[in-house]
Scaffold this motif. Structure first.
Motif, mmCIF file in Angstrom:
data_model
loop_
_atom_site.group_PDB
_atom_site.id
_atom_site.type_symbol
_atom_site.label_atom_id
_atom_site.label_comp_id
_atom_site.label_asym_id
_atom_site.label_seq_id
_atom_site.Cartn_x
_atom_site.Cartn_y
_atom_site.Cartn_z
ATOM 1 N N GLU A 109 4.476 -0.158 13.009
ATOM 2 C CA GLU A 109 3.515 -0.835 12.119
ATOM 3 C C GLU A 109 2.497 0.163 11.579
ATOM 4 O O GLU A 109 2.200 0.182 10.388
ATOM 5 C CB GLU A 109 2.795 -1.946 12.886
ATOM 6 C CG GLU A 109 3.683 -3.145 13.162
ATOM 7 C CD GLU A 109 3.192 -4.002 14.331
ATOM 8 O OE1 GLU A 109 3.816 -5.021 14.624
ATOM 9 O OE2 GLU A 109 2.180 -3.627 14.964
ATOM 10 N N LEU A 115 3.887 2.374 8.900
ATOM 11 C CA LEU A 115 4.061 1.681 7.624
ATOM 12 C C LEU A 115 2.709 1.430 6.951
ATOM 13 O O LEU A 115 2.571 1.597 5.739
ATOM 14 C CB LEU A 115 4.800 0.364 7.828
ATOM 15 C CG LEU A 115 6.295 0.539 8.091
ATOM 16 C CD1 LEU A 115 6.922 -0.747 8.600
ATOM 17 C CD2 LEU A 115 6.995 0.998 6.808
ATOM 18 N N TRP A 116 1.718 1.049 7.726
ATOM 19 C CA TRP A 116 0.396 0.787 7.128
ATOM 20 C C TRP A 116 -0.155 2.045 6.491
ATOM 21 O O TRP A 116 -0.712 2.023 5.412
ATOM 22 C CB TRP A 116 -0.590 0.291 8.192
ATOM 23 C CG TRP A 116 -0.256 -1.060 8.727
ATOM 24 C CD1 TRP A 116 0.701 -1.924 8.233
ATOM 25 C CD2 TRP A 116 -0.843 -1.730 9.845
ATOM 26 N NE1 TRP A 116 0.727 -3.068 8.994
ATOM 27 C CE2 TRP A 116 -0.197 -2.982 9.976
ATOM 28 C CE3 TRP A 116 -1.848 -1.395 10.753
ATOM 29 C CZ2 TRP A 116 -0.542 -3.896 10.984
ATOM 30 C CZ3 TRP A 116 -2.190 -2.294 11.739
ATOM 31 C CH2 TRP A 116 -1.543 -3.529 11.850
ATOM 32 N N ARG A 117 0.020 3.160 7.178
ATOM 33 C CA ARG A 117 -0.559 4.391 6.644
ATOM 34 C C ARG A 117 0.244 4.922 5.465
ATOM 35 O O ARG A 117 -0.261 5.654 4.637
ATOM 36 C CB ARG A 117 -0.700 5.443 7.741
ATOM 37 C CG ARG A 117 -1.951 5.198 8.601
ATOM 38 C CD ARG A 117 -2.013 6.124 9.772
ATOM 39 N NE ARG A 117 -0.866 5.921 10.643
ATOM 40 C CZ ARG A 117 -0.252 6.876 11.297
ATOM 41 N NH1 ARG A 117 -0.658 8.113 11.181
ATOM 42 N NH2 ARG A 117 0.777 6.603 12.073
ATOM 43 N N GLY A 160 1.255 3.217 3.093
ATOM 44 C CA GLY A 160 0.951 2.470 1.884
ATOM 45 C C GLY A 160 2.057 1.503 1.485
ATOM 46 O O GLY A 160 2.013 0.905 0.412
ATOM 47 N N ALA A 161 3.055 1.322 2.338
ATOM 48 C CA ALA A 161 4.133 0.380 2.035
ATOM 49 C C ALA A 161 3.558 -1.032 1.918
ATOM 50 O O ALA A 161 2.481 -1.311 2.448
ATOM 51 C CB ALA A 161 5.180 0.427 3.141
ATOM 52 N N PRO A 162 4.252 -1.924 1.205
ATOM 53 C CA PRO A 162 3.764 -3.296 1.103
ATOM 54 C C PRO A 162 3.542 -3.892 2.496
ATOM 55 O O PRO A 162 4.289 -3.584 3.431
ATOM 56 C CB PRO A 162 4.904 -4.029 0.393
ATOM 57 C CG PRO A 162 5.659 -2.980 -0.323
ATOM 58 C CD PRO A 162 5.507 -1.730 0.465
ATOM 59 N N TRP A 163 2.525 -4.731 2.612
ATOM 60 C CA TRP A 163 2.177 -5.280 3.917
ATOM 61 C C TRP A 163 3.383 -5.950 4.576
ATOM 62 O O TRP A 163 3.635 -5.799 5.770
ATOM 63 C CB TRP A 163 1.039 -6.299 3.790
ATOM 64 C CG TRP A 163 0.577 -6.689 5.141
ATOM 65 C CD1 TRP A 163 1.017 -7.732 5.893
ATOM 66 C CD2 TRP A 163 -0.343 -5.970 5.953
ATOM 67 N NE1 TRP A 163 0.419 -7.711 7.122
ATOM 68 C CE2 TRP A 163 -0.428 -6.644 7.178
ATOM 69 C CE3 TRP A 163 -1.114 -4.818 5.759
ATOM 70 C CZ2 TRP A 163 -1.249 -6.211 8.218
ATOM 71 C CZ3 TRP A 163 -1.929 -4.388 6.796
ATOM 72 C CH2 TRP A 163 -1.996 -5.083 7.997
ATOM 73 N N LEU A 164 4.119 -6.699 3.773
ATOM 74 C CA LEU A 164 5.230 -7.464 4.344
ATOM 75 C C LEU A 164 6.270 -6.563 5.004
ATOM 76 O O LEU A 164 6.954 -6.992 5.926
ATOM 77 C CB LEU A 164 5.911 -8.280 3.245
ATOM 78 C CG LEU A 164 5.442 -9.725 3.116
ATOM 79 C CD1 LEU A 164 6.217 -10.413 2.031
ATOM 80 C CD2 LEU A 164 5.583 -10.472 4.425
ATOM 81 N N ASP A 165 6.388 -5.329 4.528
ATOM 82 C CA ASP A 165 7.339 -4.422 5.170
ATOM 83 C C ASP A 165 7.028 -4.291 6.652
ATOM 84 O O ASP A 165 7.933 -4.226 7.489
ATOM 85 C CB ASP A 165 7.284 -3.020 4.522
ATOM 86 C CG ASP A 165 7.969 -3.006 3.160
ATOM 87 O OD1 ASP A 165 8.232 -4.096 2.629
ATOM 88 O OD2 ASP A 165 8.227 -1.903 2.640
ATOM 89 N N VAL A 192 5.556 -6.529 8.499
ATOM 90 C CA VAL A 192 5.880 -7.795 9.160
ATOM 91 C C VAL A 192 7.389 -7.872 9.415
ATOM 92 O O VAL A 192 7.835 -8.241 10.497
ATOM 93 C CB VAL A 192 5.408 -8.985 8.292
ATOM 94 C CG1 VAL A 192 5.792 -10.305 8.937
ATOM 95 C CG2 VAL A 192 3.906 -8.924 8.067
#
Lengths: 403, 461
Positions: free
Chosen positions: B403, B406-408, B410-415, B417
Motif C-alpha cells: 500500500e 502504491l501511495w507514494r 502516485g497511483a490511483p487510490w483504488l489501485d 485497495v
C-alpha cells in the motif's frame, strides 16, 4: 516512606508525559491558531454539526483520515497540509490513524452532492471496485431521497477544507507571515501548494491536458471502463449504469455520441465541472489513452444513427436565433453566456449526439443543466432542422474550425 | 528481598473465592470469541462489502469499535482480573479485599461496561476516538470499576512492606493506578479540547492504553508465571526493576508518535520519537532478563502456561523493536496509515498481550482446586494461535509495504485497495487457526480431569 517515593515518582512521570505531550503542545497550538487562523472562523451549521455526529458514529474516521500530513506523497494527492486552526472546532478530533479510503480533509468542493449521495447510498454502483460500506440506511430507498441524516452527512462533507479555501488567499499570506518559520522547511510546506485541494478527481472547467500516447489499447480500455465508468455510464455506455438514476445531470449516453479524441481526453483529464463526472488525473496516461479508445468504440454503433446530412438554411437560422448565446456562433460551446453557466454547453465541433439523443435534448431538455426543452418555442420542423444543423457541425478529429 | 512466587505459596486459608477466577476466566473466553467475531465480520466485509446487507448494527465502522474495545476490556480485562485473583494472594500472602466486592466488580465489568458498551456502539452511540469508543456513560462506569479494582487488589500489597514487593507486584500496582489516571484523560479530554490538541491527548491515551494497562499487566503475568513454573527465581531482580521504572517513565511519553508529520509541535513529536527509541532499548533489557530466567526450559516447554508466556515475551521483543522503528520519521512516513500498523497492533494485542493472558489463565487453572483442565487442548490452542498470529502479522506487514509503495508512487487510490485484496483474504483466513485456537483454549479450561484427578496422577507418576 519508600511507597511514598515510588508513588511520587510514578505520578511525576505520568504528569510529565501529560505536560510534555499534552499541555505544552496545546498551548503552542492555541498560540498558532490565534496567530495563523482567520480572525473570524465560520462555525458549522446545525445540520453540518449533526452530519459530523453521523460521520463519528459510523466510524468513517477509521477508514478516512482528516489530516494531510507534511509529506510530499500526501500533498501531491490531497493538497495543502492541515493547519491547526482548520480543526479548531472539532470536538472530538477525527484525524484518524488508518487510510483504507483516501484522506477527506479536503473533500469539500471535490465532488458534487449527487455524487456523494449516490456513493453513500451504494458505493459500488459509483465506484465498482470500492470496498466502502453502503450507507443505504441514510436514505429512503433511493440515492436521491436522503433522510435528514443523509443530508446532514453530505452537508458536513462539504465543510471539509472549506474554511481554508474561504480564507485564501489572504488567509494563506497571513498564516505564512504569522508562522515565523521562513527557514523551517516542514512548516513552509503548508503554504507551498498552488491549490489547497489537489484531489485528482476534482473536476475543473479547463486545464491543460497532457499529450496522450497515440494509440490506446482498446481491450485494456474496456476493462478499465468496466472498473471505473460502467457504474455510471452503464455496461454498454448507454448512460444507464446502476448509479445513473440518482445523478443530475444523468451520465452521458456514450454509445449514442461521437466524440473527437481530444474531447474525450479533455473530459477525462478535467472531468465535467458541475456534474458528477469526475476527473481522472491520477490515472497513468496510457490508461487514459486506452479509455479514450474504449469510449470511441462505444459510440461506433453508427448503424442505428441516421447519417448526418448537411444542415439546411432553416436549421442555421433557428440556431442563430436561439442557440448561439450558449453553444456559440460556430457551435464550439463558447457563447457569451456560456461562462456563467454551471455546466458548460455542448461543443458540437467535438461532440456529435446521435439523432435520437439530440432530438430528446430539444424536446425534453437535459435535466440538471440549463438546456431547457424547446417544444413551446420551436415548431417540430424547426426542431428537426436545428438538430440536423448542430449534428452537421461535427469536425471529428480534424482541426477545429474546418467547416 | 523479593518474594518470588512459587507453587507452594498458596496457603489454603488464602484460597480466595476461586469462583471469581473461574467466572472471569470463562467470561474472558466467551467475550474473546464474541470480540473476535466482530473483527472477523469486519475483515470479511473488506472482501465482500455487501456481506451483512444494510443492517446498520453490523456496519463496518461500528464492528470495528466493538472489536477493539471488546479485546481490550472484555477479553484482556477479564483474563487479567482472573489472573489477579490468583496472583495477588500469592504475591502478598494476604487475601484480596473482599469476595463480595469481587462479585460486584465482575458484574460491573461485564454487565455495566462490556455489554452496554457493545450494545451502544453497535446502536450508534459512541465516540470516534481510538481505544476510547465506548460512550462517556460507559466510561464513567469504567472509572468506577477501575477504582473498585484498586480497592480490591492493592491493599494486600500496601499492608506489606515495600521491600517484599516482587516485580509483578510493582507492575500490578502501576497498571491499576495509572490506568485509572490515564483513562479519563484519554476519554474525556478530547471531548473538551478540539482538533490538533485533542489529537495530542488522544495520542497519549492510545499509547497509555497499551503502555499503562495492557503491557504492565501482561508483564506481571509473565514475571509471575516464569518463576512459578520453572521453580527458579527471575534472573536479575535489578534488571526487573530497572525495566519497570524505565517502562513507566518512557511509555507515557510515546503518545505523539501516532501523529508524526502532523501540525502538532515538532518538539512533542521529537520527544515521542526519542522516547519510542529508548523504549526499544528498555524492552531489550526486560526481555533479556526474562529469557535468561527461562534458559534451560527450551523455547517450547511442556507446560503450556509457560510456553504461552515465553512466546509472549518473544512477541514483546519483536513488537517493541518494530514500534521503535515505526516511530522513526523515515519509516513512519512510509508505513503510517497502512495495514502494516494493523499488523503491528495485532502483534501487540494478539501476540504479546493475548499470549500472556492465555498463559496466565492456563497457569492459574492448573492450580485451581475446582476446575477442569485439559492439557492437550491448551497445547493445541498454543500452536493454532501461534500459526494464526504469524500468518496474519506477516501478511498485514506485507500488505502495508505494498500500500505504501502504491501511495507514494502516485497511483490511483483504488489501485491500493485492489492490491490489498489478496492480503485481506489471507488475513481473514488467518482467523481460522486463531479462532480454532480460542476454541481449544475454551475446551482446555472446561474439559479434562479436575484437580483431584490431576493430583492423583501426579502422585502416581
Amino acid at each position: 516512606m519508600a511507597y511514598l517515593v515510588a508513588s511520587v515518582a510514578g505520578v511525576v512521570f505520568f504528569a510529565m508525559s501529560v505536560v510534555l505531550l499534552g499541555v505544552l503542545p496545546t498551548r503552542a497550538l492555541n498560540a498558532d491558531m490565534r496567530a495563523m487562523g482567520p480572525a473570524k472562523l465560520p462555525t458549522l451549521t446545525a445540520s453540518e454539526q449533526r452530519g459530523r455526529i453521523v460521520y463519528a458514529r459510523e466510524g468513517c474516521a477509521y477508514c478516512h483520515t482528516q489530516q494531510v500530513r507534511y509529506v510530499h506523497a500526501d500533498m501531491a494527492r490531497f493538497g495543502a497540509p492541515t493547519l491547526a486552526w482548520e480543526t479548531q472546532f472539532d470536538f472530538p478530533q477525527m484525524w484518524g490513524t488508518r487510510r483504507i479510503g483516501p484522506d477527506l480533509a479536503r473533500e469539500g468542493g471535490t465532488r458534487p452532492d449527487d455524487w456523494q449521495f449516490a456513493h453513500l447510498y451504494a458505493p459500488r454502483t459509483v465506484v465498482p471496485l470500492s470496498v466502502m460500506p453502503s450507507y443505504a440506511s441514510l436514505f429512503d430507498g433511493a440515492a436521491n431521497q436522503p433522510t435528514n441524516d443523509g443530508r446532514d452527512l453530505v452537508a458536513y462533507l462539504s465543510t471539509l477544507g472549506r474554511a481554508r479555501e474561504l480564507a485564501a488567499p489572504e488567509g494563506e499570506a497571513r498564516a505564512r507571515e504569522a508562522c515565523h518559520c521562513p527557514d523551517d522547511e516542514m512548516a513552509q510546506m503548508a503554504f507551498e501548494m498552488k491549490e489547497l485541494n489537489a484531489h485528482p478527481a476534482r473536476a475543473r472547467r479547463t486545464g491543460p491536458v497532457p499529450a496522450l500516447p497515440s494509440a490506446g489499447d482498446r481491450a485494456a480500455g474496456l476493462q478499465l471502463y468496466a472498473n471505473y465508468c460502467a457504474g455510471c455510464h452503464g455496461a454498454t455506455g448507454a448512460g444507464d449504469g446502476p448509479a445513473a438514476a440518482g445523478l443530475r445531470p444523468r451520465p452521458s449516453n456514450l454509445s449514442a455520441h461521437r466524440y473527437a479524441t481530444d474531447r474525450i481526453a479533455e473530459t477525462l483529464w478535467n472531468g465535467v465541472a458541475g456534474t458528477s463526472m469526475p476527473a481522472w488525473r491520477d490515472q497513468p496516461l496510457d490508461r487514459i489513452a486506452a479509455l479514450v479508445a474504449a469510449v470511441q468504440s462505444l459510440g461506433q454503433n453508427a448503424s442505428v444513427d441516421e447519417a448526418s446530412r448537411s444542415g439546411d438554411d432553416l436549421g442555421a437560422r433557428v440556431y442563430a436565433a436561439n442557440c448561439v448565446q450558449c453553444h456559440g456562433e460556430r457551435g464550439a460551446g463558447d457563447g457569451f453566456s456560456a461562462a456563467s453557466l454551471a455546466i458548460a454547453p455542448t461543443n458540437f465541433l467535438k461532440q456529435q449526439p446521435f439523432q435520437s439523443v439530440a432530438l430528446r435534448a430539444l424536446t425534453s431538455g437535459i435535466d440538471g443543466t440549463s438546456m431547457a426543452p424547446w417544444t413551446s418555442r420551436l415548431s417540430e420542423a424547426d426542431i428537426t432542422a436545428v438538430v440536423h444543423y448542430v449534428r452537421s457541425l461535427y469536425t471529428g478529429d480534424a482541426k477545429e474550425g474546418r467547416r | 528481598m523479593n518474594d518470588t512466587p512459587s507453587d507452594t505459596a498458596r496457603p489454603a486459608a488464602l484460597a480466595i473465592d476461586t469462583q471469581l477466577i473461574r467466572a472471569h476466566g470463562l467470561a474472558a473466553i466467551v467475550t474473546l470469541l464474541i470480540a473476535a467475531t466482530f473483527g472477523i465480520v469486519a475483515s470479511l466485509q473488506l472482501i465482500d462489502p455487501g456481506l451483512t446487507g444494510d443492517v446498520t448494527w453490523l456496519s463496518w465502522g461500528r464492528l470495528r469499535f466493538a472489536h477493539t474495545q471488546g479485546i481490550m476490556f472484555a477479553w484482556l480485562g477479564n483474563a487479567f482480573f482472573a489472573f489477579l485473583y490468583h496472583a495477588v494472594p500469592i504475591l502478598t500472602g494476604r487475601p484480596v479485599t473482599s469476595a463480595r466486592l469481587g462479585r460486584w466488580l465482575f458484574g460491573l465489568w461485564n454487565f455495566a461496561v462490556i455489554m452496554p458498551g457493545w450494545i451502544l456502539v453497535l446502536a450508534g452511540i459512541s465516540q470516534p476516538l481510538e481505544w476510547a469508543e465506548f460512550p462517556l456513560v460507559v466510561d464513567a462506569v469504567v472509572v468506577i470499576a477501575l477504582l473498585l479494582a484498586i480497592v480490591q487488589f492493592l491493599p494486600p500489597f500496601f499492608s506489606r512492606g515495600i521491600e517484599h514487593l516482587y516485580v509483578s507486584s510493582w507492575y500490578i500496582i502501576g497498571a491499576l493506578i495509572f490506568t485509572a489516571l490515564a483513562y479519563p484523560m484519554g476519554n474525556l479530554v478530547p471531548e473538551l479540547v478540539p482538533g490538533a490538541s485533542g489529537a495530542a491527548f488522544s495520542g497519549l491515551w492510545i499509547h497509555d492504553a497499551v503502555g499503562l494497562y495492557v503491557t504492565p499487566l501482561a508483564l506481571a503475568v509473565i514475571y509471575f508465571v516464569i518463576p512459578a513454573s520453572t521453580r527458579r527465581p527471575i534472573y536479575s531482580h535489578f534488571l526487573s526493576m530497572l525495566g519497570f521504572w524505565l517502562l513507566f517513565f518512557l511509555y507515557p511519553l510515546n503518545g505523539t508518535h501516532h501523529y508524526v508529520f502532523s501540525v502538532i509541535p515538532m518538539s512533542a513529536q521529537l520527544t515521542a520519537i526519542a522516547a519510542s527509541t529508548l523504549l526499544g532499548v528498555d524492552v531489550v533489557i526486560v526481555v533479556a532478563n526474562l529469557l535468561l530466567s527461562v534458559r534451560g526450559s527450551g523455547v517450547f516447554p511442556r507446560d503450556a502456561g509457560l510456553r504461552f508466556v515465553i512466546m509472549s515475551t518473544i512477541f514483546y521483543l519483536i513488537v517493541s523493536v518494530q514500534g521503535s522503528l515505526q516511530a522513526q520519521m523515515s519509516i513512519n512516513q512510509a508505513v503510517h496509515f497502512t495495514d502494516w500498523v494493523i499488523g503491528h497492533s495485532h502483534l501487540a494485542m494478539l501476540g504479546f498481550a493475548s499470549f500472556a493472558a492465555a498463559g496466565g489463565l492456563a497457569h492459574a487453572w492448573q492450580r485451581l482446586p475446582i476446575a477442569r483442565y485439559n492439557e492437550r487442548a491448551i497445547s493445541w490452542a498454543f500452536w493454532l494461535m501461534l500459526v494464526g498470529v504469524l500468518v496474519m502479522v506477516i501478511d498485514l506487514t506485507a500488505a502495508g509495504i505494498v500500500e505504501s509503495a502504491l501511495w507514494r508512487s502516485g497511483a490511483p487510490w483504488l489501485d491500493s485497495v485492489v492490491a490489498a485484496r489478496p492480503y485481506w483474504i489471507v488475513r481473514s483466513l488467518s482467523a481460522i487457526p486463531i479462532v480454532a485456537g480460542f476454541v481449544a483454549l475454551w475446551i482446555g479450561l472446561t474439559t479434562g480431569p479436575d484437580a483431584d484427578v490431576r493430583a492423583r496422577t501426579t502422585v502416581a507418576s
